[in-house]
Scaffold this active site. Structure first.
Site, PDB file in Angstrom:
ATOM      1  N   HIS A 196       0.860  -1.181   0.000  1.00  0.00           N
ATOM      2  CA  HIS A 196       0.000   0.000   0.000  1.00  0.00           C
ATOM      3  C   HIS A 196       0.897   1.232   0.000  1.00  0.00           C
ATOM      4  CE1 HIS A 196      -3.577   2.415   0.753  1.00  0.00           C
ATOM      5  NE2 HIS A 196      -2.863   3.084   1.639  1.00  0.00           N
ATOM      6  N   GLY A 205      -7.365   3.160   1.242  1.00  0.00           N
ATOM      7  CA  GLY A 205      -8.178   3.354   0.051  1.00  0.00           C
ATOM      8  C   GLY A 205      -7.436   4.024  -1.077  1.00  0.00           C
ATOM      9  N   LEU A 231     -10.610  -3.574   3.744  1.00  0.00           N
ATOM     10  CA  LEU A 231      -9.656  -2.909   2.847  1.00  0.00           C
ATOM     11  C   LEU A 231      -8.485  -2.267   3.599  1.00  0.00           C
ATOM     12  CD1 LEU A 231      -8.916  -1.912  -0.015  1.00  0.00           C
ATOM     13  CD2 LEU A 231     -10.285   0.126   0.466  1.00  0.00           C
ATOM     14  N   ASP A 232      -7.274  -2.608   3.193  1.00  0.00           N
ATOM     15  CA  ASP A 232      -6.054  -1.995   3.735  1.00  0.00           C
ATOM     16  C   ASP A 232      -5.970  -2.073   5.254  1.00  0.00           C
ATOM     17  OD1 ASP A 232      -5.230  -1.343   1.176  1.00  0.00           O
ATOM     18  OD2 ASP A 232      -6.176   0.624   1.209  1.00  0.00           O
ATOM     19  N   ALA A 233      -6.536  -3.126   5.813  1.00  0.00           N
ATOM     20  CA  ALA A 233      -6.532  -3.232   7.268  1.00  0.00           C
ATOM     21  C   ALA A 233      -5.918  -4.534   7.754  1.00  0.00           C
ATOM     22  CB  ALA A 233      -7.962  -3.094   7.794  1.00  0.00           C
TER      23      ALA A 233
END
Lengths: 288, 288, 288, 288
Positions: A196, A205, A231-233
């Protein structure tokens, strides 16, 4: 010959694990180089990683496997993996990318230099930029299959992707700009490592570079993490930062970030292959 | 004798500002050591900072002031400040702290070493921890007034604080764990620099170390920023990070963070006093 | 359109240089973005670098050249260079390498990505490793001439090298493991940038990685510097370090060092092309 | 209760050391948290460090000592140390300083904060600067004896120093600007940790900041190391660097260096007390 062993215990009574493990290795004439154990303060969970050398004539690979399997069962380990890099097949991976190919090409280049101990099963992209650039030439020269699977709002091509990544040990998202569905994650069932281009949990995001630029930060970062349905966690594996100033433009944010992304993703993959990385609790990782 | 000049322009036509400015300095026999100009890509705004040396016998301080005031008016600068560190009084500040006194003591120690070019008007705390510790002894030895103003949900003692900080050039929140009201900010009307023990915009609000710990980050950080009515959202001046691992406990997160906070706050104050820092847009700073 | 101007003065009286310079730029409708001046404490020497933007319709390139030449003569500058990256031809360089091609390939890759503002005249190597590897393919694809000039104790091929590098703006030694003679340096007469795989002035000469390994250092480094007749003793442009531990082998020292060398050399070349680098005294550089 | 054990082996056959060691700990109901083993590639030498927790009711301290002594003898370890920080007396040290007191005061401050697990036996200085400054006040307040032993070319006061440091576990040179004789080193017979204000092996001997300044380096550093008869050539424990530029003066080199020295020395002492540091070969250290 050197090997790595990783154990993930959920037994309360951990007394004697290291002793049993090292006794087992010693009884086969092996030498332990390091044992790293992590027991959180607040939970009876036990994680360990061992590095050892041994003579494969005296300790055949399948006996080694059985020995450690017995150990693992004895301690009711939830997960146990052993690797002997010089004997075992390399981890097989698929790499997914989109338009930006800096992470993809960096992985390919490191792989060619022998610095990423993986076999690349195939490269998948939802963007046709690769069609005729240096990445494509590289793939052809090395005989790595390339699949162009353009996505649309209604069709994320997940079934085809799933078929292509079958048989891999893990999947790498090298700036793949599509969200993989929970169904896909379950169906694949193995680890997926994502890069990311923001310093999570800030800037989840879309367009994290722009988010960071607008927030006026003085440090930008990149984060490699495991993919989870949220998402992205997913659990963070590695993070790196670089300094920015008022002179930096959105464009130079992107350039600096790309440099971080490449290093951060390569580091995560390398650590993963050396059995250094274990998810821990919902959001965390042990990185030995 | 050396001086700093900072200009903040909102004129469209910036042609000639540096020329006029350096001509002015040269005409008084001064030498420019650096001129830093920042013009954002997308806006006709002009920020500059100059460093110069001159002979105070040939260019008296009040003439210098008038010269630069004329320049500033000529270019309709919104804000213009000139300082001659060896002639002008040091910036006067008040420091507010709460229970944790590591930032406060670090500031005091740097001040004593001559590394923070400020005069400390007073120290205010809403916590009585200082009552009898080494910070208090330090304050007494150096004759710096100390005010203990315990707050309660209904009474944040802002009126008393306001009176105490009158006459200061800026205020420093050295881990002051109370939110200053918009009314206070307006009434005080000058800059307030805060240290936040998290890598903003992640981990706003309370207990950022715990937030970071729970998020499983691999880097923790500290952020010094200007205070605005929106909590922990003012323009960022400086950010610093340090690596953490699964071995780190919440306690060691705190220890590492404290080390960053001290450096980050001191750096922000030092830059501010050298006229290096200018707020820029709503959320940003130019840090020359 | 943006330009850079660098001046190197040896006049005692520097009053007014910045004023004259910015007046000149303003009189042509240009805008100064930064002026950086460096005057050492102990010497009446003056170095400056300016960045400015202007309209090339209003200020033709040859007039600009004449304007700055006049300025430079007015102040008796020893050296004065002006560049307008979008109008002027790119700096032309030759790259010399030996067996290790990591720096060479890194330069080529950055050049291809548009991140090194140079034209590569030719690549020269005294080692035939390039004969059939990816570097060679890269050179062929991009039409960059490659010259294999094996050296022997009695014949360093300097005459042939000299002919090949004629017409370049500077030469880059990308791990060229031959010492260029004083005669060669004089005959070439322009700057030569070298990358040394040690943290100079430690570990001059051969095999700095082994020297560092044997010395038990905890940080290894790389140094880019100008070549002078004295081996590895020219003015330093950039240095970078990385941590090593007792676990590192000579081999991993080399791998870590190579990574530093690539970054350090690319940074030096980029700074040089942006007119940020000026030799200063015998051993030093100003890097604006 | 937690403990550290360090072993330094010179036996050829290391098979089973970790097994025996962990078996021993497990048999007493203890838990191993980490075992770090280092075996150089080229020599049959074995170094290990273990961290473990145990119940002191079930494993009395003297039994623990005997258990590990037996182990150590079984493997003919040259050196074996075990510490239980919560039970064992803190390491007792003497600190020697000269005129510059920044390292000394930093140590004292960290000690007061509980971050350096040592008892300070006494402070010795050959310079009277401490006579009436804040360091002296600090020493008095905490009851730490201070000895002023001015040296002369003919009299380095080593006999008196030797008497004062008798009974300490190790000695710290916090910028003590005298060279201790080989006789002194032998007579004391224990480890002495020095901080050198240069990035060894560059800049040995006097005035390393000036040496670095004259060499035009872009990075300055500090080095903590063990003292051996050869000046500034003992095994390196820790090194740190900071960036410098042409703007830095000799004075700012010194200020930046001092900051590094404090951190580098404190880190070395902390690591040493946690049994992380072992000399290794003539010039090296293992720092687990």
């Amino acid at each position: 010959m050197g090997g790595f062993l990783i154990l993930n215990e959920y037994e309360q009574d951990t007394v004697g694990i290291v002793a049993r493990l090292s006794e087992c290795i010693a009884s086969r004439g092996g030498n332990i180089h390091s044992v790293d154990v992590f027991v959180p303060d607040d939970k009876p969970v036990f994680y360990s990683r061992s590095e050892f050398t041994y003579n494969p004539m005296l300790w055949p690979r399948d006996v080694l496997r059985t020995d450690f399997l017995n150990l693992s069962q004895h301690f009711s380990a939830q997960r146990s993996t052993v690797r002997v890099p010089d004997l075992d097949p390399k981890y097989k991976i698929s790499v997914l990318a989109s338009k930006q190919d800096h992470c993809l090409f960096d992985l390919l280049y490191r792989w060619q230099e022998g610095r990423l101990p993986v076999d690349i099963n195939c490269v998948i992209s939802n963007h046709d930029r690769l069609k005729d650039n240096h990445v494509r030439r590289f793939l052809e020269r090395h005989g790595i299959p390339y699949h162009y699977l353009p996505t649309s709002p209604g069709n994320k091509r997940e079934q085809e992707i799933l078929e292509l990544v079958q048989g891999t040990d893990f999947v790498v998202l090298a700036r793949y700009m599509q969200i993989l569905s929970e169904g896909f994650l379950k169906a694949y069932g193995k680890d997926i490592i994502n890069i990311h281009h923001g310093l999570l949990p800030s800037f989840k995001g879309g367009n994290p570079s722009r988010q960071a630029f607008n927030a006026g930060v003085k440090l930008i970062g990149a984060t490699s993490h495991f993919v989870t349905p949220e998402l992205d966690a997913g659990p963070i594996i590695e993070q790196m930062v670089e300094r920015v100033s008022h002179r930096d433009t959105l464009q130079s944010f992107v350039v600096k970030s790309e440099n971080l992304e490449k290093q951060c993703l390569a580091e995560a993959i390398k650590s993963y292959c050396e059995l250094r990385v274990l998810p821990y609790e919902l959001k965390k990782t042990v990185v030995f």
